[in-house]
Design a protein around this motif. Structure first.
Motif: not given
Lengths: 109, 113
Positions: B32-35, B44-49, B76-79, B91-92
Motif C-alpha cells: 500500500m502507498y500514500w501519494y 509524489r510518494l509519502i510513505h509505503y508498506s 496517514l497521520t499529519l501530526a 492511497c494506492a
C-alpha cells in the motif's frame, strides 16, 4: 536525479490520432506505466511496458525504447471521453514508481 | 467490490491540528502507498508498506506518519498540519509482485488554513 518529462498539454480533434511522448532518466528501470486521470478522479491503469516494442490494447497502444529512455502512448479514434490527463510512471531500481507531471489532453469536436 | 476507499472525501483543517486520513482496501493486496498530488507536479510518494507490519519512507515523508497493523488498513497521520500540506492525497495498493499494477482510491482533498 530522476526525471520524467511529458508535454504539459495537447489538443486533438475527435476521431483523430494523438501520440503522447514520455522521456525518462531514472536510477534503474523495472517497467513503465501509463495511467489515465479524469479531472477530480483517481488515476486508472492503462498499460505496462517492460520490454522494447509496442503493446496494443484496443484504441490505446504504448511503445517503449529502453535504450533511448523513451515511451509514447498512442490513442486512436479519439472520443470526447478521452479528454483527461495521461500520466507516465517508471519503476526504478528500488521498485518505486517515479511519476511525470502528466499531459492534459483536450479533445475538440 | 469496493476496491480502495478513502475518508474523508475532503477536509478543511486549521494549521497545527492533527489529522488522520483513512485508507482501506478489500483486495488483499500486500503493498500500500500514500501519494500527494499537487498542480504541475507528478504524484509524489509519502510513505509505503510492502506488507502488514512494515512501512517505509518515500520521497516526501516529513510531517507525515503511517502504520500498517493489518493487510487492509493504511492510515496517514499529519501530526501538526501546515499550509504546505494542502494537497490531494491518494492511497494506492498493489499485490506486491514484480510488474504489479497500483490501484488508486478516490482521493482526499485536504486544505490547511
Amino acid at each position: 536525479g530522476q526525471n520524467i518529462d511529458q508535454p504539459t498539454e495537447m489538443t486533438a480533434t475527435e476521431g483523430a490520432i494523438v501520440q503522447i511522448n514520455c522521456t525518462y532518466q531514472t536510477s534503474g528501470f523495472n517497467g513503465l506505466f501509463w495511467y489515465q486521470q479524469h479531472a477530480g478522479e483517481a488515476p486508472t491503469f492503462l498499460s505496462y511496458n517492460v520490454l522494447d516494442g509496442l503493446e496494443e490494447k484496443g484504441r490505446f497502444s504504448s511503445f517503449l525504447s529502453r535504450s533511448k529512455g523513451y515511451s509514447y502512448l498512442l490513442l486512436k479514434e479519439l472520443q470526447m471521453k478521452d479528454s483527461a490527463s495521461y500520466l507516465c510512471a517508471v519503476r526504478d531500481s528500488n521498485y518505486q514508481l517515479i511519476w511525470g507531471a502528466g499531459t492534459k489532453l483536450i479533445i475538440k469536436p | 467490490i469496493a476496491g480502495i476507499t478513502q475518508a474523508p472525501t475532503s477536509q478543511i483543517l486549521a494549521a497545527g491540528r492533527r489529522m488522520t486520513l483513512r485508507c482501506t482496501q478489500d483486495m488483499r493486496h500486500n503493498a500500500m502507498y500514500w501519494y500527494r498530488q499537487d498542480l504541475g507536479l507528478g504524484l509524489r510518494l509519502i510513505h509505503y508498506s510492502n506488507t502488514a507490519g512494515t512501512t517505509g519512507k518515500g520521497e516526501v515523508p516529513d510531517g507525515y506518519s503511517v502504520s500498517r497493523a493489518n493487510t487492509d488498513d493504511f492510515p496517514l497521520t499529519l501530526a501538526s498540519a501546515v499550509p504546505s500540506q494542502t494537497s490531494v492525497y491518494f492511497c494506492a495498493s498493489s499485490d506486491g509482485r514484480a510488474g504489479d499494477t497500483q490501484y488508486f482510491g478516490p482521493g482526499t482533498r485536504l486544505t490547511v488554513l
